[in-house]
Scaffold this motif. Sequence first.
Motif, mmCIF file in Angstrom:
data_model
loop_
_atom_site.group_PDB
_atom_site.id
_atom_site.type_symbol
_atom_site.label_atom_id
_atom_site.label_comp_id
_atom_site.label_asym_id
_atom_site.label_seq_id
_atom_site.Cartn_x
_atom_site.Cartn_y
_atom_site.Cartn_z
ATOM 1 N N VAL A 52 32.781 92.337 -19.158
ATOM 2 C CA VAL A 52 32.607 91.655 -20.442
ATOM 3 C C VAL A 52 32.050 92.662 -21.448
ATOM 4 O O VAL A 52 31.250 93.524 -21.087
ATOM 5 N N ILE A 53 32.491 92.556 -22.680
ATOM 6 C CA ILE A 53 32.103 93.508 -23.727
ATOM 7 C C ILE A 53 31.720 92.745 -24.984
ATOM 8 O O ILE A 53 32.386 91.780 -25.358
ATOM 9 N N SER A 54 30.624 93.151 -25.617
ATOM 10 C CA SER A 54 30.208 92.490 -26.843
ATOM 11 C C SER A 54 29.613 93.505 -27.812
ATOM 12 O O SER A 54 28.909 94.426 -27.396
ATOM 13 N N THR A 55 29.896 93.337 -29.086
ATOM 14 C CA THR A 55 29.396 94.266 -30.114
ATOM 15 C C THR A 55 28.637 93.509 -31.198
ATOM 16 O O THR A 55 29.023 92.401 -31.570
ATOM 17 N N ASP A 56 27.571 94.105 -31.676
ATOM 18 C CA ASP A 56 26.843 93.566 -32.830
ATOM 19 C C ASP A 56 26.643 94.657 -33.871
ATOM 20 O O ASP A 56 26.451 95.819 -33.523
ATOM 21 N N ASN A 82 22.055 92.009 -28.250
ATOM 22 C CA ASN A 82 23.379 92.295 -27.728
ATOM 23 C C ASN A 82 23.510 91.876 -26.271
ATOM 24 O O ASN A 82 24.521 91.306 -25.856
ATOM 25 N N ASP A 85 24.294 88.240 -25.537
ATOM 26 C CA ASP A 85 25.710 87.832 -25.519
ATOM 27 C C ASP A 85 26.350 88.056 -24.149
ATOM 28 O O ASP A 85 27.251 87.320 -23.750
ATOM 29 N N ILE A 86 25.891 89.081 -23.461
ATOM 30 C CA ILE A 86 26.419 89.341 -22.105
ATOM 31 C C ILE A 86 25.890 88.266 -21.145
ATOM 32 O O ILE A 86 26.644 87.698 -20.354
ATOM 33 N N MET A 89 27.614 84.969 -20.971
ATOM 34 C CA MET A 89 28.850 84.866 -20.170
ATOM 35 C C MET A 89 28.505 84.740 -18.687
ATOM 36 O O MET A 89 29.393 84.804 -17.838
ATOM 37 N N THR A 146 27.236 98.223 -28.700
ATOM 38 C CA THR A 146 28.209 97.559 -27.835
ATOM 39 C C THR A 146 27.621 97.515 -26.431
ATOM 40 O O THR A 146 27.107 98.523 -25.944
ATOM 41 N N TYR A 158 32.416 80.436 -19.937
ATOM 42 C CA TYR A 158 32.876 80.422 -21.330
ATOM 43 C C TYR A 158 32.217 79.273 -22.087
ATOM 44 O O TYR A 158 31.593 78.396 -21.502
ATOM 45 N N ASP A 236 24.751 81.742 -26.358
ATOM 46 C CA ASP A 236 23.356 82.091 -26.667
ATOM 47 C C ASP A 236 23.005 81.592 -28.069
ATOM 48 O O ASP A 236 23.876 81.420 -28.924
#
Length: 344
Positions: A52-56, A82, A85-86, A89, A146, A158, A236
């Motif tokens: 899983v990947i998340s960027t702020d 950040n 967000d991980i 999931m 990220t 999800y 979140d």
Amino acid sequence: MFENKNRIPLSDFGEFKLIDHLTKNFSITQKTTIKGVGDDSAVLKLDKGLTVISTDLLIEGIHFDLSYMPLKHLGYKAVVVNLSDIFAMNAIPNQITVSIAVSNRFNIDSLEELYSGISLACKNFKVDLIGGDTSSSVQGLTISITALGQVEKEKVTYRSGSNSNDILMVSGDLGGAYMGLQVLEREKAVFKVNPQSQPDLSKYSYCVERQLKPESRIDIIDLFNKLKIIPTAMIDISDGLSSEIIHLSKSSKLGCIIYEEKIPIDQEAKNTAEEFKFNSTTAALNGGEDYELLFTIKQEDYEKIKNNNLVSAIGYMTDETSGCFMQNNLNQKIKLEAQGWKSF
Ligand code: ADP
Ligand code: MG
């Protein structure tokens, strides 16, 4: 010699020397990290499960105010929000990249402060810094982070997986970060009028800490694993409970009902809200930046988790046509609105 380094403008330091200086004390701890900082790309070996990947993106003046946000805290918070967000999931983060754009207002000393906060978050949450980018900016500071994480495919959670009658739960307590922000904004205004003033924030220490040094809830992911619970849906809470409930409900094509009396709010946040003549439930619903987890579980899992004091049940999911409502302490049903804090 060394003590003069703070006077060296960033431009003289040079990009490569700067990157090296900021990242040299970060070590690699994750077995999935093959190559971190120092080549054209980082190299990972992710051999099982899902990634899983998340960027702020955080922009000075929009997302943070350096007049009361110490740079070390900013670095810590930038990573933590950040990672949140991980966790949302149901995944565990392993790596981050950090990109910064800085104006010449900043010196090497201030960037070291920023990176000391980033480093502390990496240590506390066991993630590797594996790369990033560095640029100058015309004005102010911009940080983009990220985060990468992993989760077994049976466990990935999800926003869309909830079912009617699932229990809606939240970790920790809400509204504190928003009340902390109100305190800091007030003190900033006082300071502008009277720079000699020394604010006494001890009465507000919990709320101010929630604003300046939030934590993200890895302990809740551990709890799910320990109790063998896989939430049916999760998100979140960055923009306030109300807005996140609506996101989760819409994604799951459901409605919901929550109870005002069940919303967890810390006593200090309640007292602070009262002092500001502000409704503490409104702070929880619309305040934001709490970085708690909002999730739903099947009814049959409720027994396993109901006595745990890290989480609270606040309501349950209904069908889509019913909409999203809060039953308040006067027994009135109020429609939830997404008034979440928006930077636009
Ligand atoms: P390129 O020119 O190919 O973008 P850079 O010279 O910018 O490469 O980056 C060199 C190495 O340093 C890369 O591994 C990159 O990921 C890392 N890096 C650059 N900036 C940062 C930063 N602010 N924080 C952490 N790592 C960085
Ligand atoms: Mg680069």
